[in-house]
Design a protein around this motif. Sequence first.
Motif, PDB file in Angstrom:
ATOM      1  N   GLY A 157       0.703  -1.177  -0.096  1.00 41.05           N
ATOM      2  CA  GLY A 157       0.030  -0.078  -0.028  1.00 41.05           C
ATOM      3  C   GLY A 157       0.888   1.120   0.034  1.00 41.05           C
ATOM      4  O   GLY A 157       0.711   2.387  -0.594  1.00 41.05           O
ATOM      5  N   GLU A 158       2.078   1.369   0.723  1.00 43.19           N
ATOM      6  CA  GLU A 158       2.929   2.276   0.871  1.00 43.19           C
ATOM      7  C   GLU A 158       3.418   2.861  -0.456  1.00 43.19           C
ATOM      8  O   GLU A 158       3.831   3.741  -0.943  1.00 43.19           O
ATOM      9  N   LEU A 159       3.952   1.545  -1.150  1.00 37.69           N
ATOM     10  CA  LEU A 159       4.601   1.527  -2.524  1.00 37.69           C
ATOM     11  C   LEU A 159       3.672   2.171  -3.560  1.00 37.69           C
ATOM     12  O   LEU A 159       3.778   3.168  -4.396  1.00 37.69           O
ATOM     13  N   ARG A 160       2.618   1.668  -3.723  1.00 36.91           N
ATOM     14  CA  ARG A 160       1.237   2.111  -4.431  1.00 36.91           C
ATOM     15  C   ARG A 160       1.047   3.648  -4.218  1.00 36.91           C
ATOM     16  O   ARG A 160       1.038   4.366  -5.215  1.00 36.91           O
ATOM     17  N   HIS A 161       0.956   4.125  -2.893  1.00 35.85           N
ATOM     18  CA  HIS A 161       0.896   5.394  -2.667  1.00 35.85           C
ATOM     19  C   HIS A 161       1.911   6.334  -3.094  1.00 35.85           C
ATOM     20  O   HIS A 161       1.754   7.518  -3.803  1.00 35.85           O
ATOM     21  N   ALA A 162       3.067   5.793  -3.013  1.00 35.27           N
ATOM     22  CA  ALA A 162       4.217   6.342  -3.402  1.00 35.27           C
ATOM     23  C   ALA A 162       4.354   6.794  -4.873  1.00 35.27           C
ATOM     24  O   ALA A 162       4.704   7.893  -5.507  1.00 35.27           O
ATOM     25  N   ALA A 163       4.101   5.490  -5.308  1.00 33.19           N
ATOM     26  CA  ALA A 163       4.016   5.593  -6.923  1.00 33.19           C
ATOM     27  C   ALA A 163       2.981   6.298  -7.665  1.00 33.19           C
ATOM     28  O   ALA A 163       3.238   7.057  -8.590  1.00 33.19           O
ATOM     29  N   ALA A 164       1.836   6.808  -6.906  1.00 28.14           N
ATOM     30  CA  ALA A 164       0.639   7.472  -7.347  1.00 28.14           C
ATOM     31  C   ALA A 164       1.006   9.168  -7.296  1.00 28.14           C
ATOM     32  O   ALA A 164       0.134   9.982  -7.930  1.00 28.14           O
ATOM     33  N   ARG A 165       1.888   9.357  -6.467  1.00 25.38           N
ATOM     34  CA  ARG A 165       2.226  10.840  -6.129  1.00 25.38           C
ATOM     35  C   ARG A 165       2.868  11.337  -7.598  1.00 25.38           C
ATOM     36  O   ARG A 165       3.722  10.810  -7.840  1.00 25.38           O
ATOM     37  N   PRO A 166       2.722  12.667  -7.659  1.00 26.44           N
ATOM     38  CA  PRO A 166       3.611  13.320  -8.568  1.00 26.44           C
ATOM     39  C   PRO A 166       5.048  13.275  -8.450  1.00 26.44           C
ATOM     40  O   PRO A 166       5.263  13.347  -7.265  1.00 26.44           O
ATOM     41  N   ALA A 167       5.922  13.070  -9.336  1.00 27.44           N
ATOM     42  CA  ALA A 167       7.368  13.246  -9.248  1.00 27.44           C
ATOM     43  C   ALA A 167       7.790  14.482  -8.717  1.00 27.44           C
ATOM     44  O   ALA A 167       7.123  15.341  -9.348  1.00 27.44           O
ATOM     45  N   ALA A 168       8.614  14.645  -7.850  1.00 23.81           N
ATOM     46  CA  ALA A 168       9.233  15.715  -7.447  1.00 23.81           C
ATOM     47  C   ALA A 168      10.067  16.407  -8.624  1.00 23.81           C
ATOM     48  O   ALA A 168      10.885  15.569  -9.293  1.00 23.81           O
ATOM     49  N   PRO A 169      10.037  17.599  -8.731  1.00 27.12           N
ATOM     50  CA  PRO A 169      10.911  18.364  -9.922  1.00 27.12           C
ATOM     51  C   PRO A 169      12.636  17.978  -9.497  1.00 27.12           C
ATOM     52  O   PRO A 169      12.946  18.087  -8.431  1.00 27.12           O
ATOM     53  N   ARG A 170      13.388  17.544 -10.663  1.00 22.96           N
ATOM     54  CA  ARG A 170      14.617  17.329 -10.485  1.00 22.96           C
ATOM     55  C   ARG A 170      15.487  18.559 -10.706  1.00 22.96           C
ATOM     56  O   ARG A 170      15.131  19.325 -11.620  1.00 22.96           O
ATOM     57  N   PRO A 171      16.373  18.699  -9.964  1.00 19.98           N
ATOM     58  CA  PRO A 171      17.342  19.930 -10.001  1.00 19.98           C
ATOM     59  C   PRO A 171      17.986  19.893 -11.363  1.00 19.98           C
ATOM     60  O   PRO A 171      18.540  18.703 -12.029  1.00 19.98           O
ATOM     61  N   VAL A 172      18.347  20.882 -12.101  1.00 21.92           N
ATOM     62  CA  VAL A 172      18.932  20.993 -13.398  1.00 21.92           C
ATOM     63  C   VAL A 172      20.450  21.442 -13.241  1.00 21.92           C
ATOM     64  O   VAL A 172      20.875  22.023 -12.416  1.00 21.92           O
TER      65      VAL A 172
END
Length: 74
Positions: free
Chosen positions: A59-74
Amino acid sequence: METRGFAVWDCGPLGYWLRELSAEPVPAERITPASTSRPARVDAKTIWTRITGLLPDKGELRHAAARPAAPRPV
Protein backbone atom coordinates in the motif's frame (compact mmCIF):
# COMPACT_ATOMS: atom_id res chain seq x y z
CA MET A 1 7.73 12.25 4.74
CA GLU A 2 8.02 9.39 7.21
CA THR A 3 11.10 7.92 8.79
CA ARG A 4 11.57 4.59 10.49
CA GLY A 5 14.45 3.24 12.48
CA PHE A 6 15.81 1.46 15.49
CA ALA A 7 19.11 1.29 17.33
CA VAL A 8 21.03 -1.97 17.62
CA TRP A 9 24.46 -2.70 19.00
CA ASP A 10 26.59 -5.64 17.85
CA CYS A 11 28.59 -6.48 20.96
CA GLY A 12 30.48 -9.42 19.46
CA PRO A 13 30.51 -12.37 21.87
CA LEU A 14 27.98 -10.56 24.09
CA GLY A 15 25.37 -10.64 21.29
CA TYR A 16 23.03 -8.06 19.80
CA TRP A 17 21.28 -5.46 21.90
CA LEU A 18 18.27 -3.26 21.06
CA ARG A 19 17.26 -0.18 22.95
CA GLU A 20 13.80 -0.79 24.46
CA LEU A 21 13.60 2.55 26.20
CA SER A 22 13.50 5.32 24.93
CA ALA A 23 11.58 4.35 21.84
CA GLU A 24 12.88 5.39 18.42
CA PRO A 25 13.13 7.98 17.05
CA VAL A 26 14.91 9.91 19.77
CA PRO A 27 15.48 13.54 18.81
CA ALA A 28 19.01 14.78 19.51
CA GLU A 29 17.72 17.44 21.90
CA ARG A 30 16.23 14.69 24.14
CA ILE A 31 19.58 12.93 24.60
CA THR A 32 21.18 14.12 27.82
CA PRO A 33 23.29 12.55 30.59
CA ALA A 34 19.99 12.08 32.49
CA SER A 35 18.26 10.23 29.61
CA THR A 36 16.82 6.80 30.42
CA SER A 37 18.10 3.95 28.29
CA ARG A 38 17.24 0.28 28.67
CA PRO A 39 18.89 -2.22 26.31
CA ALA A 40 17.62 -5.77 25.76
CA ARG A 41 19.60 -8.69 24.36
CA VAL A 42 18.07 -10.12 21.16
CA ASP A 43 18.93 -12.77 18.59
CA ALA A 44 19.87 -12.20 14.94
CA LYS A 45 16.40 -13.30 13.78
CA THR A 46 14.84 -10.44 15.75
CA ILE A 47 17.23 -7.96 14.16
CA TRP A 48 16.39 -9.17 10.63
CA THR A 49 12.66 -9.09 11.42
CA ARG A 50 13.05 -5.49 12.57
CA ILE A 51 15.03 -4.60 9.42
CA THR A 52 12.40 -6.07 7.10
CA GLY A 53 9.72 -4.30 9.13
CA LEU A 54 11.26 -0.99 8.08
CA LEU A 55 10.52 -1.70 4.42
CA PRO A 56 7.37 -0.16 2.93
CA ASP A 57 4.39 -2.47 2.35
CA LYS A 58 2.44 -2.76 -0.93
CA GLY A 59 0.00 0.00 0.00
CA GLU A 60 2.80 2.43 0.82
CA LEU A 61 4.57 1.64 -2.45
CA ARG A 62 1.35 2.17 -4.44
CA HIS A 63 0.75 5.46 -2.66
CA ALA A 64 4.31 6.63 -3.39
CA ALA A 65 4.03 5.58 -7.04
CA ALA A 66 0.76 7.52 -7.44
CA ARG A 67 2.26 10.79 -6.21
CA PRO A 68 3.56 13.22 -8.81
CA ALA A 69 7.32 13.10 -9.20
CA ALA A 70 9.28 15.86 -7.51
CA PRO A 71 11.01 18.24 -9.89
CA ARG A 72 14.62 17.29 -10.54
CA PRO A 73 17.36 19.86 -10.09
CA VAL A 74 18.87 21.16 -13.30
